[in-house]
Design a protein around this motif. Structure first.
Motif, PDB file in Angstrom:
ATOM      1  N   ILE A  56       0.834  -1.212   0.000  1.00  0.00           N
ATOM      2  CA  ILE A  56       0.000   0.000   0.000  1.00  0.00           C
ATOM      3  C   ILE A  56       0.869   1.262   0.000  1.00  0.00           C
ATOM      4  O   ILE A  56       0.612   2.215  -0.759  1.00  0.00           O
ATOM      5  CB  ILE A  56      -0.943  -0.007   1.224  1.00  0.00           C
ATOM      6  CG1 ILE A  56      -1.958  -1.163   1.095  1.00  0.00           C
ATOM      7  CG2 ILE A  56      -1.661   1.329   1.365  1.00  0.00           C
ATOM      8  CD1 ILE A  56      -2.810  -1.366   2.332  1.00  0.00           C
ATOM      9  N   LEU A  57       1.902   1.295   0.832  1.00  0.00           N
ATOM     10  CA  LEU A  57       2.744   2.486   0.929  1.00  0.00           C
ATOM     11  C   LEU A  57       3.562   2.724  -0.338  1.00  0.00           C
ATOM     12  O   LEU A  57       3.958   3.856  -0.627  1.00  0.00           O
ATOM     13  CB  LEU A  57       3.684   2.368   2.137  1.00  0.00           C
ATOM     14  CG  LEU A  57       3.025   2.370   3.515  1.00  0.00           C
ATOM     15  CD1 LEU A  57       4.089   2.254   4.614  1.00  0.00           C
ATOM     16  CD2 LEU A  57       2.209   3.645   3.724  1.00  0.00           C
ATOM     17  N   ASN A  58       3.822   1.658  -1.086  1.00  0.00           N
ATOM     18  CA  ASN A  58       4.649   1.794  -2.282  1.00  0.00           C
ATOM     19  C   ASN A  58       3.889   2.338  -3.488  1.00  0.00           C
ATOM     20  O   ASN A  58       4.508   2.783  -4.455  1.00  0.00           O
ATOM     21  CB  ASN A  58       5.263   0.442  -2.658  1.00  0.00           C
ATOM     22  CG  ASN A  58       6.614   0.231  -2.006  1.00  0.00           C
ATOM     23  OD1 ASN A  58       7.565   0.954  -2.256  1.00  0.00           O
ATOM     24  ND2 ASN A  58       6.687  -0.762  -1.133  1.00  0.00           N
ATOM     25  N   LEU A  59       2.564   2.283  -3.467  1.00  0.00           N
ATOM     26  CA  LEU A  59       1.784   2.666  -4.633  1.00  0.00           C
ATOM     27  C   LEU A  59       2.091   4.077  -5.147  1.00  0.00           C
ATOM     28  O   LEU A  59       2.350   4.265  -6.343  1.00  0.00           O
ATOM     29  CB  LEU A  59       0.287   2.514  -4.341  1.00  0.00           C
ATOM     30  CG  LEU A  59      -0.250   1.081  -4.347  1.00  0.00           C
ATOM     31  CD1 LEU A  59      -1.728   1.061  -3.980  1.00  0.00           C
ATOM     32  CD2 LEU A  59      -0.033   0.442  -5.715  1.00  0.00           C
ATOM     33  N   PRO A  60       2.083   5.130  -4.285  1.00  0.00           N
ATOM     34  CA  PRO A  60       2.370   6.465  -4.822  1.00  0.00           C
ATOM     35  C   PRO A  60       3.787   6.614  -5.369  1.00  0.00           C
ATOM     36  O   PRO A  60       4.009   7.323  -6.361  1.00  0.00           O
ATOM     37  CB  PRO A  60       2.140   7.396  -3.618  1.00  0.00           C
ATOM     38  CG  PRO A  60       2.226   6.510  -2.417  1.00  0.00           C
ATOM     39  CD  PRO A  60       1.730   5.186  -2.854  1.00  0.00           C
ATOM     40  N   LEU A  61       4.755   5.931  -4.752  1.00  0.00           N
ATOM     41  CA  LEU A  61       6.133   6.023  -5.238  1.00  0.00           C
ATOM     42  C   LEU A  61       6.305   5.271  -6.552  1.00  0.00           C
ATOM     43  O   LEU A  61       7.105   5.670  -7.406  1.00  0.00           O
ATOM     44  CB  LEU A  61       7.097   5.472  -4.177  1.00  0.00           C
ATOM     45  CG  LEU A  61       7.207   6.319  -2.910  1.00  0.00           C
ATOM     46  CD1 LEU A  61       8.058   5.610  -1.869  1.00  0.00           C
ATOM     47  CD2 LEU A  61       7.803   7.688  -3.227  1.00  0.00           C
ATOM     48  N   LEU A  62       5.555   4.199  -6.731  1.00  0.00           N
ATOM     49  CA  LEU A  62       5.601   3.472  -7.999  1.00  0.00           C
ATOM     50  C   LEU A  62       5.036   4.332  -9.132  1.00  0.00           C
ATOM     51  O   LEU A  62       5.535   4.295 -10.261  1.00  0.00           O
ATOM     52  CB  LEU A  62       4.826   2.164  -7.886  1.00  0.00           C
ATOM     53  CG  LEU A  62       5.467   1.081  -7.015  1.00  0.00           C
ATOM     54  CD1 LEU A  62       4.494  -0.067  -6.777  1.00  0.00           C
ATOM     55  CD2 LEU A  62       6.746   0.561  -7.655  1.00  0.00           C
ATOM     56  N   ILE A  63       4.020   5.110  -8.828  1.00  0.00           N
ATOM     57  CA  ILE A  63       3.472   6.024  -9.837  1.00  0.00           C
ATOM     58  C   ILE A  63       4.504   7.082 -10.196  1.00  0.00           C
ATOM     59  O   ILE A  63       4.689   7.420 -11.377  1.00  0.00           O
ATOM     60  CB  ILE A  63       2.179   6.680  -9.307  1.00  0.00           C
ATOM     61  CG1 ILE A  63       1.092   5.613  -9.136  1.00  0.00           C
ATOM     62  CG2 ILE A  63       1.701   7.778 -10.265  1.00  0.00           C
ATOM     63  CD1 ILE A  63      -0.172   6.121  -8.461  1.00  0.00           C
ATOM     64  N   LEU A  64       5.221   7.623  -9.198  1.00  0.00           N
ATOM     65  CA  LEU A  64       6.291   8.589  -9.464  1.00  0.00           C
ATOM     66  C   LEU A  64       7.376   7.971 -10.331  1.00  0.00           C
ATOM     67  O   LEU A  64       7.867   8.593 -11.286  1.00  0.00           O
ATOM     68  CB  LEU A  64       6.895   9.075  -8.137  1.00  0.00           C
ATOM     69  CG  LEU A  64       8.125   9.989  -8.250  1.00  0.00           C
ATOM     70  CD1 LEU A  64       7.760  11.296  -8.941  1.00  0.00           C
ATOM     71  CD2 LEU A  64       8.720  10.266  -6.867  1.00  0.00           C
ATOM     72  N   GLY A  65       7.746   6.741 -10.022  1.00  0.00           N
ATOM     73  CA  GLY A  65       8.759   6.060 -10.810  1.00  0.00           C
ATOM     74  C   GLY A  65       8.317   5.826 -12.242  1.00  0.00           C
ATOM     75  O   GLY A  65       9.118   5.896 -13.173  1.00  0.00           O
ATOM     76  N   LEU A  66       7.027   5.552 -12.425  1.00  0.00           N
ATOM     77  CA  LEU A  66       6.499   5.345 -13.771  1.00  0.00           C
ATOM     78  C   LEU A  66       6.693   6.596 -14.626  1.00  0.00           C
ATOM     79  O   LEU A  66       7.026   6.521 -15.808  1.00  0.00           O
ATOM     80  CB  LEU A  66       5.021   4.973 -13.701  1.00  0.00           C
ATOM     81  CG  LEU A  66       4.296   4.782 -15.033  1.00  0.00           C
ATOM     82  CD1 LEU A  66       4.909   3.614 -15.791  1.00  0.00           C
ATOM     83  CD2 LEU A  66       2.815   4.555 -14.810  1.00  0.00           C
ATOM     84  N   LEU A  67       6.511   7.761 -14.016  1.00  0.00           N
ATOM     85  CA  LEU A  67       6.648   9.025 -14.737  1.00  0.00           C
ATOM     86  C   LEU A  67       8.103   9.360 -15.023  1.00  0.00           C
ATOM     87  O   LEU A  67       8.427   9.960 -16.052  1.00  0.00           O
ATOM     88  CB  LEU A  67       6.005  10.154 -13.926  1.00  0.00           C
ATOM     89  CG  LEU A  67       4.494  10.027 -13.669  1.00  0.00           C
ATOM     90  CD1 LEU A  67       4.017  11.141 -12.752  1.00  0.00           C
ATOM     91  CD2 LEU A  67       3.726  10.036 -14.981  1.00  0.00           C
ATOM     92  N   LYS A  68       9.017   8.963 -14.131  1.00  0.00           N
ATOM     93  CA  LYS A  68      10.412   9.389 -14.244  1.00  0.00           C
ATOM     94  C   LYS A  68      11.356   8.320 -14.786  1.00  0.00           C
ATOM     95  O   LYS A  68      12.386   8.639 -15.382  1.00  0.00           O
ATOM     96  CB  LYS A  68      10.924   9.836 -12.861  1.00  0.00           C
ATOM     97  CG  LYS A  68      10.195  11.040 -12.273  1.00  0.00           C
ATOM     98  CD  LYS A  68      10.489  12.301 -13.053  1.00  0.00           C
ATOM     99  CE  LYS A  68       9.859  13.523 -12.375  1.00  0.00           C
ATOM    100  NZ  LYS A  68      10.143  14.758 -13.137  1.00  0.00           N
ATOM    101  N   LEU A  69      11.028   7.037 -14.588  1.00  0.00           N
ATOM    102  CA  LEU A  69      11.987   5.975 -14.877  1.00  0.00           C
ATOM    103  C   LEU A  69      11.531   4.993 -15.962  1.00  0.00           C
ATOM    104  O   LEU A  69      12.322   4.160 -16.379  1.00  0.00           O
ATOM    105  CB  LEU A  69      12.298   5.195 -13.587  1.00  0.00           C
ATOM    106  CG  LEU A  69      12.924   6.027 -12.464  1.00  0.00           C
ATOM    107  CD1 LEU A  69      12.985   5.211 -11.183  1.00  0.00           C
ATOM    108  CD2 LEU A  69      14.307   6.509 -12.854  1.00  0.00           C
ATOM    109  N   GLY A  70      10.291   5.072 -16.391  1.00  0.00           N
ATOM    110  CA  GLY A  70       9.859   4.227 -17.494  1.00  0.00           C
ATOM    111  C   GLY A  70       9.033   3.028 -17.062  1.00  0.00           C
ATOM    112  O   GLY A  70       9.043   2.616 -15.900  1.00  0.00           O
ATOM    113  N   LYS A  71       8.326   2.457 -18.037  1.00  0.00           N
ATOM    114  CA  LYS A  71       7.390   1.370 -17.762  1.00  0.00           C
ATOM    115  C   LYS A  71       8.075   0.072 -17.346  1.00  0.00           C
ATOM    116  O   LYS A  71       7.622  -0.618 -16.443  1.00  0.00           O
ATOM    117  CB  LYS A  71       6.528   1.119 -19.004  1.00  0.00           C
ATOM    118  CG  LYS A  71       5.612   2.287 -19.363  1.00  0.00           C
ATOM    119  CD  LYS A  71       4.790   1.969 -20.602  1.00  0.00           C
ATOM    120  CE  LYS A  71       3.881   3.141 -20.963  1.00  0.00           C
ATOM    121  NZ  LYS A  71       3.078   2.859 -22.181  1.00  0.00           N
TER     122      LYS A  71
END
Length: 272
Positions: A56-71
């Motif tokens: 649960i806590l990782n969800l927002p950071l995973l979204i940030l990573g999607l925007l900055k680091l790729g799919k």
């Protein structure tokens, strides 16, 4: 095939992290760093499962990573987080050792091994790892040291929630993790490669087709033989070294290659 091996690598590394949490750190109330450490605190003071909280806590950071680091990076990271969370549901929370120092050291080392190999496979364990990876793409910081610095907040939280002796054990665990990560994840290490070859054009074309690196080509002459040769100079990451050595060897097995560690680079250099 290589993508499949990456997935297998991430799977077993994530299971190793889950094992280190449930069999070394959590039984002694010793935490790991970042989001996982916060999840451990919540798991210890609430009836919620730590693995579920990590997801649960990782969800927002995973979204940030999607925007900055790729799919692909985030796909691997989500896979790692899911495997770790699920594995923690099945691995019993039962300590192997009653010694908190041994538990913090071995737990930290195992987390570092798992995390380092996940980084090498092109993913992350989520949490602060994503923030650390974003920062290392902008500046050449050792990733383990950077994550260790960010994780200081977890140590203070654990000190207030539990006691300061456990917080110091947590610091040992996080320090061990950071050192092992830096030993395995060496993308921040840059190498200067000088290639002296009689097949300069073929080597140049091969490197340019396979690497996203600039190459400087100089004319050279053998001091003893007086034979004309090409001198190719490029800067690569340590991850790319085996690939470069293989390509040069395939084209000109008799080439001379000098590899030196680079202190720093200025100008255009792709850091990803």
């Amino acid at each position: 095939m290589y993508g499949f091996l990456r997935i297998v690598n991430i799977f077993f590394s994530s299971v190793l992290i889950a094992l280190s949490f449930n069999m070394f750190l959590l039984p002694q109330k010793i935490l790991t760093g970042g989001v996982s450490g916060v999840a451990m605190i919540l798991g210890l003071v609430t009836p919620l499962n730590t693995g579920t909280i990590i997801f649960i806590l990782n969800l927002p950071l995973l979204i940030l990573g999607l925007l900055k680091l790729g799919k692909q990076y985030i796909a691997y990271s989500i896979f790692s987080v899911v495997v770790t969370s699920v594995a923690m549901q099945f691995i019993p929370v039962k300590g192997i050792s009653d010694d908190p120092i041994l538990s913090s050291i071995f737990g930290g080392v195992l987390v570092g091994i798992g995390t380092g190999f996940i980084f090498r496979a092109g993913g992350s364990t989520g949490g602060f790892d994503i923030i650390g990876m974003i920062l290392t793409l902008r500046k050449e910081f050792p990733l383990g040291g950077l994550i260790f610095a960010m994780n200081a907040i977890v140590v203070f939280i654990s000190g207030f929630v539990f006691d300061w002796e456990l917080a110091l054990y947590t610091m040992i665990s996080i320090f061990a993790t950071g050192k092992v990560v830096d030993a395995i994840h060496t993308r921040h290490v840059k190498l200067t490669v000088m290639i002296i070859t009689v097949k300069g054009e073929a080597v140049r074309q091969k490197l340019l087709a396979s690497l996203v690196r600039g190459i400087t080509v100089l004319d050279g002459e053998g001091g003893y033989t007086k034979e004309k040769r090409k001198v190719l100079i490029t800067v690569i990451s340590r991850y790319e070294l085996s690939q470069v050595k293989r390509m040069v060897s395939e084209i000109d097995p008799h080439s001379f290659v000098n590899i030196t560690e680079t202190v720093d680079v200025m100008g255009t250099f792709r850091r990803s």
